[in-house]
Design an enzyme around this catalytic site. Structure first.
Site, PDB file in Angstrom:
ATOM      1  N   ASN A  11       0.852  -1.128   0.081  1.00 48.71           N
ATOM      2  CA  ASN A  11       0.049  -0.156  -0.135  1.00 48.71           C
ATOM      3  C   ASN A  11       0.785   1.270   0.078  1.00 48.71           C
ATOM      4  OD1 ASN A  11      -1.951   1.953   0.456  1.00 48.71           O
ATOM      5  ND2 ASN A  11      -2.508   1.275   2.558  1.00 48.71           N
TER       6      ASN A  11
ATOM      7  N   LYS B  29      -0.033   4.282  -0.418  1.00 48.37           N
ATOM      8  CA  LYS B  29      -0.509   5.395   0.341  1.00 48.37           C
ATOM      9  C   LYS B  29      -0.338   6.520  -0.374  1.00 48.37           C
ATOM     10  CE  LYS B  29      -0.118   3.245   4.747  1.00 48.37           C
ATOM     11  NZ  LYS B  29      -0.117   3.310   6.316  1.00 48.37           N
TER      12      LYS B  29
ATOM     13  N   HIS C 151      -9.465   0.788   5.360  1.00 50.30           N
ATOM     14  CA  HIS C 151      -8.239   1.195   5.807  1.00 50.30           C
ATOM     15  C   HIS C 151      -8.081   2.248   7.303  1.00 50.30           C
ATOM     16  CE1 HIS C 151      -4.131   2.323   6.652  1.00 50.30           C
ATOM     17  NE2 HIS C 151      -3.513   1.264   5.834  1.00 50.30           N
TER      18      HIS C 151
ATOM     19  N   GLU D 155      -6.608   4.481   7.836  1.00 51.59           N
ATOM     20  CA  GLU D 155      -6.312   6.023   7.667  1.00 51.59           C
ATOM     21  C   GLU D 155      -7.882   6.601   7.006  1.00 51.59           C
ATOM     22  OE1 GLU D 155      -2.815   5.432   5.653  1.00 51.59           O
ATOM     23  OE2 GLU D 155      -1.788   4.804   7.352  1.00 51.59           O
TER      24      GLU D 155
ATOM     25  N   GLU E 207      -4.779  -4.944  10.733  1.00 50.27           N
ATOM     26  CA  GLU E 207      -3.891  -3.682  10.975  1.00 50.27           C
ATOM     27  C   GLU E 207      -4.087  -2.884  12.258  1.00 50.27           C
ATOM     28  OE1 GLU E 207      -2.094  -2.703   7.068  1.00 50.27           O
ATOM     29  OE2 GLU E 207      -3.946  -1.447   6.941  1.00 50.27           O
TER      30      GLU E 207
ATOM     31  N   GLY F  47       2.666   2.371  11.067  1.00 47.95           N
ATOM     32  CA  GLY F  47       3.854   3.526  10.563  1.00 47.95           C
ATOM     33  C   GLY F  47       4.604   4.016  11.776  1.00 47.95           C
TER      34      GLY F  47
ATOM     35  N   SER G 260       4.167  -2.077  10.546  1.00 45.86           N
ATOM     36  CA  SER G 260       5.314  -1.842  10.655  1.00 45.86           C
ATOM     37  C   SER G 260       6.252  -3.344  10.294  1.00 45.86           C
ATOM     38  CB  SER G 260       5.668  -1.441  11.835  1.00 45.86           C
ATOM     39  OG  SER G 260       5.455  -0.190  12.372  1.00 45.86           O
TER      40      SER G 260
HETATM   41  P1  13P Z   1       3.007   0.395   7.689  1.00 44.03           P
HETATM   42  O1  13P Z   1       3.887  -0.928   7.000  1.00 44.03           O
HETATM   43  O2  13P Z   1       3.803   1.680   7.170  1.00 44.03           O
HETATM   44  O3  13P Z   1       3.316   0.608   8.941  1.00 44.03           O
HETATM   45  O4  13P Z   1       1.708   0.563   7.032  1.00 44.03           O
HETATM   46  C1  13P Z   1       0.802  -0.434   7.194  1.00 44.03           C
HETATM   47  C2  13P Z   1      -0.329  -0.127   6.601  1.00 44.03           C
HETATM   48  O5  13P Z   1      -1.296   0.705   6.739  1.00 44.03           O
HETATM   49  C3  13P Z   1      -0.650  -0.986   5.156  1.00 44.03           C
HETATM   50  O6  13P Z   1      -1.892  -0.662   4.633  1.00 44.03           O
END
Ligand code: 13P
Length: 259
Positions: free
Chosen positions: A9, A11, A98, A100, A170, A176, A216
């Protein structure tokens, strides 16, 4: 036996040039393990067509993913992108729920459910994400939150669509942050999610649904997490922007399946 599935992803990152380079490197890097692991990349909307072309030229097995969609077929929805449009340009798989989009963009379980249903009805694959926030975890609400998000996200989704569904667990506190769930924590949460799926659709159907872990993940910690019986790959954010790192994670997933 569930084939591991890794999603990258991206983003709101990359440029047309850097995303194109990344897509080429990922496609070439995972080509030799295509039989052992499914891989999808989720570039930003403006680059989807460019990257579709790159994957097509390479006869790549890497699937093309969209980070979001809108559930209505067409009309006055300024800024939104329909599933027909995504299908039209060769998108294979769409993310829904997701963290976010839930917590930064304010999406509700009801909206996410509409997106899941519309994606699966359109014949595309869907990854439905769930996961608890830190304060919910410390209040022992991890399973409660996951169960609510899974039940709400899948409300009204018929069993016949499940072959196109993946779940991504997640935990929000791990996204992140560099704080990865322990393999045991990921397994415990994902086993519980599979139990909810079994209540909804029966054990046999639940046993066929892939559940990714996300938060992560890196090449250095992926292997132990992918060994867990209810972890069927991962959804990768930051580490999906580095081709070597992402390909190494895909390799770890490919090798997690007993020969
Ligand atoms: P990270 O791997 O940057 O923690 O993000 C995970 C994520 O949100 C994948 O959709």
């Amino acid at each position: 036996m569930r084939k591991p599935f890794i999603g990258g992803n991206w983003k709101m990152n990359t440029s047309r040039a850097s995303g194109s380079d990344l897509a080429r490197a990922v496609s070439d890097g995972v080509n030799s393990i295509r039989a052992a692991v499914d891989v999808a990349i989720f570039p930003p909307f403006p680059y989807l067509m460019t990257i579709r072309q790159i994957l097509r030229e390479r006869n790549s097995a890497v699937k093309l993913g969209a980070q979001d969609c809108y559930f209505e077929p067409d009309g006055a929805f300024t800024g939104e992108v329909s599933l027909a449009m995504l299908k039209d340009i060769g998108v294979d798989v769409v993310l829904a729920g997701h963290s976010e989009r839930r917590h930064v963009l304010g999406e509700s379980d009801e909206l996410i459910n509409k997106k899941v249903k519309a994606t699966l009805e359109a014949g595309l694959e869907c990854i439905l994400c769930c996961g608890e926030k830190l304060e919910q975890r410390v209040s022992n609400l991890t399973d409660t939150v996951n169960e609510r998000q899974i039940r709400a996200g899948l409300a009204g989704v018929p069993g016949e669509y499940l072959s196109r569904l993946t779940i991504a667990y997640e935990p929000v506190w791990a996204i992140g942050t560099g704080k990865v769930a322990t393999p045991e924590d990921a397994q415990t949460a994902q086993q519980r999610i599979r139990a909810v799926l079994a209540q909804l659709y029966g054990q046999e159907a639940a046993d066929r649904i892939r559940i990714q872990y996300g938060g992560s993940l890196k090449a250095s910690n992926a292997r132990d997490i992918f060994k867990q019986p209810d972890v069927d790959g991962g959804l990768i954010g930051g580490a999906s922007l580095k081709s070597d790192e992402f390909v190494a994670i895909c390799r770890a997933a490919a090798e997690s399946v007993p020969a």
